[in-house]
Design a protein around this motif. Structure first.
Motif, PDB file in Angstrom:
ATOM      1  N   ILE A   1       0.831  -1.205   0.000  1.00 14.40           N
ATOM      2  CA  ILE A   1       0.000   0.000   0.000  1.00 14.40           C
ATOM      3  C   ILE A   1       0.865   1.253   0.000  1.00 14.40           C
ATOM      4  N   GLU A   2       1.931   1.265   0.794  1.00 13.91           N
ATOM      5  CA  GLU A   2       2.799   2.442   0.858  1.00 13.91           C
ATOM      6  C   GLU A   2       3.468   2.703  -0.480  1.00 13.91           C
ATOM      7  N   THR A   3       3.801   1.632  -1.206  1.00 15.97           N
ATOM      8  CA  THR A   3       4.346   1.810  -2.553  1.00 15.97           C
ATOM      9  C   THR A   3       3.313   2.446  -3.467  1.00 15.97           C
ATOM     10  N   ARG A   4       2.072   1.965  -3.396  1.00 15.04           N
ATOM     11  CA  ARG A   4       0.999   2.544  -4.202  1.00 15.04           C
ATOM     12  C   ARG A   4       0.738   3.990  -3.800  1.00 15.04           C
ATOM     13  N   VAL A   5       0.861   4.289  -2.504  1.00 11.11           N
ATOM     14  CA  VAL A   5       0.662   5.663  -2.046  1.00 11.11           C
ATOM     15  C   VAL A   5       1.707   6.585  -2.653  1.00 11.11           C
ATOM     16  N   LYS A   6       2.957   6.128  -2.716  1.00  9.76           N
ATOM     17  CA  LYS A   6       4.011   6.956  -3.299  1.00  9.76           C
ATOM     18  C   LYS A   6       3.738   7.241  -4.771  1.00  9.76           C
ATOM     19  N   PHE A   7       3.322   6.214  -5.517  1.00  5.32           N
ATOM     20  CA  PHE A   7       2.981   6.432  -6.919  1.00  5.32           C
ATOM     21  C   PHE A   7       1.756   7.343  -7.039  1.00  5.32           C
TER      22      PHE A   7
END
Length: 652
Positions: free
Chosen positions: A349-355
């Protein structure tokens, strides 16, 4: 045969005597009487039996009773112990309402009735039971309120009723919300590890804040210490003293866990010494020597050796305690498989948040670039064709915004007024631009300093004129209702509809200007005058007329930009000054007199400003300063801009 029948009858009678109380109750009042004491004086532990029977009864009036019970609206008639709803009749009496039928049953003196007052814990338990009814209520507003209540106070006992209310939910959107909330509850309170892990995996594609909160709750850790790593503990990480944990923090943790004696502060040490002064001595040392830390420590140690005070913790004691203990962050969730799944899901989720943040930043940059493009395109045309530094360009933006405001005072329909305001703002500012060019600018060609000073004076005069007409207070330019709100992709990516409309308007103007410059006679003449005015004049083109129309066109576009900008920004006499600097920067960076260059310059400046603001969100003034410094460096290496113009401008 007779014995057989008698045995069956006896068995039936025996079985009936052991049926639950709710089976014997014919209405709600009868059921409540079987739990009379628990209803009258409910307790957090005893109320569960009453609630279970009420939920299982199937009486349609149960939900209403629970609401009134929770809201302290249930009364007991002292004479016969029956329960009622009451309303104050204003004459020291109550009008009674039957809790089973809802019928009015006459009046009763207030002193003959006792109010049932469940405490906070009981009301919370009632609320949990009430949610089961509200989740399937025919009124969608009540169902939505029940779902919101579960989301605010999630607990394990809410999972089963929520799941039971999903299948028959008629509203598709609310059904999705129920399913999502059920997954969140299952992740935290599922009956088996497999169920919880499956729910956690199902949440990994959602970047919402509440989903991250659920996963972070599962990953909650407690900081602890022990002489050795505890067996079976779900350890998140082992802490290194001096790196993740300072020595003072580590020792204080040992003290809090009662694994080491507490340090004695200097103030406490001094007070203790003062209490043990005898004959001018303390701990065998003269009081006169107690002016250094070492002397006070020696005296205190002497008192400790005599057993009079608690021994002093030395630096060696602290070091030994730290060396003999390990320091750990331990998950409150004991199952490692569950925390591993939650950690993997949260990382995803944190990776998706960064994108998503990058995408949101890109949208913000495009939105700001479209505003700068609208504000600067008119200036780019006049500057590129005529070489005129028009410091009053921002006031044409202001005139367009005030035109939109005046139109809204006449046409109250915001959509209709916007349709009228856009072309009218173009006409008004086009006429003002032509008048300015005919009266002032035409006499100052090839005199840039005088032109700058003259247009600056016109700028000040127009600002003062706007103040005299409209006052100094900001005026509202209200957008239509269909531009309210924002387009939301997720909790991170969203953009307001007004900014989308401005972006679309900028694209329309880009296409319109390209069509005018590439496909019309006026555009051909403008390009001819831009590239070589003498040659254009020899071909029968009137440069003076082209300059007038070009200046009017640039001013008219600024007026339309003013209407668009006024929809979300303040409309004041100084609003043009907020965009004149960015407009000039956009033109210079992009390339003077070139539509594509202006577009590129607006994109660079808008994107750069948003990136700087993202890196330094607390100081927007610093963002402006850094952006100007970057542009100064940029034009040192590319003085003609991103898209350099050929012809006369190139020669200049």
């Amino acid at each position: 045969m007779i014995r057989f029948v008698f045995a069956i009858a006896l068995a039936c009678l025996f079985a009936a005597s052991f049926q639950p109380n709710r089976a014997q109750a014919q209405d709600l009042q009868s059921l409540l009487q079987t739990h009379h004491d628990e209803v009258e004086r409910p307790g957090r532990r005893s109320v569960g039996v009453v609630l279970d029977d009420l939920v299982a009864s199937g009486f349609p009036e149960t939900a209403t009773f629970l609401e009134n019970w929770q809201g302290k609206q249930v009364y007991l008639r002292d004479a016969d112990g029956l329960f009622f709803y009451v309303t104050d009749d204003g004459a020291d009496g109550f009008t009674l309402t039957d809790i089973s039928t809802g019928q009015t049953l006459g009046t009763e003196a207030q002193n003959a009735m006792s109010q049932i007052k469940p405490n906070g814990g009981v009301r919370r338990a009632i609320g949990t039971a009430l949610v089961q009814f509200q989740l399937s209520d025919p009124d969608i507003a009540r169902r939505t309120a029940a779902v919101d209540a579960i989301a605010r106070t999630m607990s394990a006992d809410q999972l089963a009723p929520l799941r039971g209310a999903i299948e028959n939910e008629p509203d598709a959107e609310l059904k999705k919300i129920k399913q999502r909330l059920a997954n969140m509850l299952a992740a935290g309170f599922g009956e088996t590890p497999e169920e919880r892990i499956a729910a956690i995996d199902g949440l990994s594609g959602d970047v919402s804040v509440d989903i991250r909160a659920v996963l972070n709750q599962i990953l909650t850790v407690e900081r602890t210490a022990a002489t050795s790593r505890p067996d079976g503990a779900n350890v998140a990480q082992t802490l290194t003293v001096g790196d993740q944990l300072s020595e003072s923090e580590a020792y204080q943790l040992l003290v809090d866990l009662e694994l080491a004696p507490a340090l004695i502060p200097q103030d406490t040490l001094k007070q203790t010494l003062a209490q043990h002064i005898e004959g001018g001595f303390v701990g065998g040392l003269p009081v006169a020597q107690m002016f250094t830390d070492d002397a006070r420590a020696a005296a205190y140690s002497a008192l400790a050796a005599d057993g009079l005070v608690t021994p002093l913790v030395t630096a060696q004691d602290q070091k030994r305690a730290l060396e003999t203990h390990v320091f750990l962050d331990v998950y409150t969730e004991p199952n490692a498989a569950i925390t591993n799944a939650a950690r993997a899901a949260l990382t995803k989720i944190e990776t998706r948040v960064k994108f998503s943040q990058m995408a949101d930043l890109t949208l913000d940059g495009l939105s700001l670039a479209s505003i700068y493009f609208l504000a600067a395109i008119g200036l780019a045309i006049t500057f590129g064709v005529m070489g005129v530094i028009n410091m009053a360009h921002g006031e044409f933006i202001m005139m367009g915004a005030y035109t939109g405001y005046v139109v809204q005072q006449i046409i109250p329909n915001y959509t209709a007024s916007l349709i009228v305001a856009l072309p009218l703002a173009f006409v008004v500012t086009f006429a003002a631009g032509v008048a300015m060019e005919r009266l002032v600018i035409r006499h100052l060609y090839h005199r840039p300093l005088e032109t700058l000073l003259a247009t600056f004076g016109i700028s000040v005069a127009l600002q003062q004129l706007a103040k005299n007409i409209f006052g100094t207070q900001a005026r509202p330019l209200t957008s239509p209702g269909w531009l309210d709100g924002a387009l939301v992709f997720n909790d991170v990516i969203q953009i307001s509809y007004i900014r989308i409309a401005i972006f679309v308007l900028a694209l329309l103007f880009l296409g319109l200007l390209l069509f005018i410059l590439k496909r019309t006679r006026l555009g051909l003449e403008v390009r001819a005058v831009t590239q070589n005015p003498r040659m254009a004049s020899s071909m029968g083109i009137n440069p003076d007329r082209i300059n007038m129309l070009t200046f009017g066109l640039g001013s008219g576009i600024a007026g339309i930009a003013g209407v668009a900008i006024g929809l979300y920004a303040k409309v004041t006499s100084e609003m043009g000054a907020d965009y004149i600097v960015q407009s000039f920067m956009t033109v210079v960076v992009g390339g003077v007199g070139n539509v594509w260059g202006t577009l590129a310059g607006a994109g660079m400046i808008g994107g750069l400003q948003k990136v700087i603001e993202w890196l330094n969100p607390s100081n927007t003034l610093a963002a402006q300063t850094y952006m100007i410094l970057f542009i100064i460096l940029f034009i040192q290496f590319r003085p003609k801009g991103i898209v350099a113009l050929k012809g006369r401008a190139a020669g200049d």
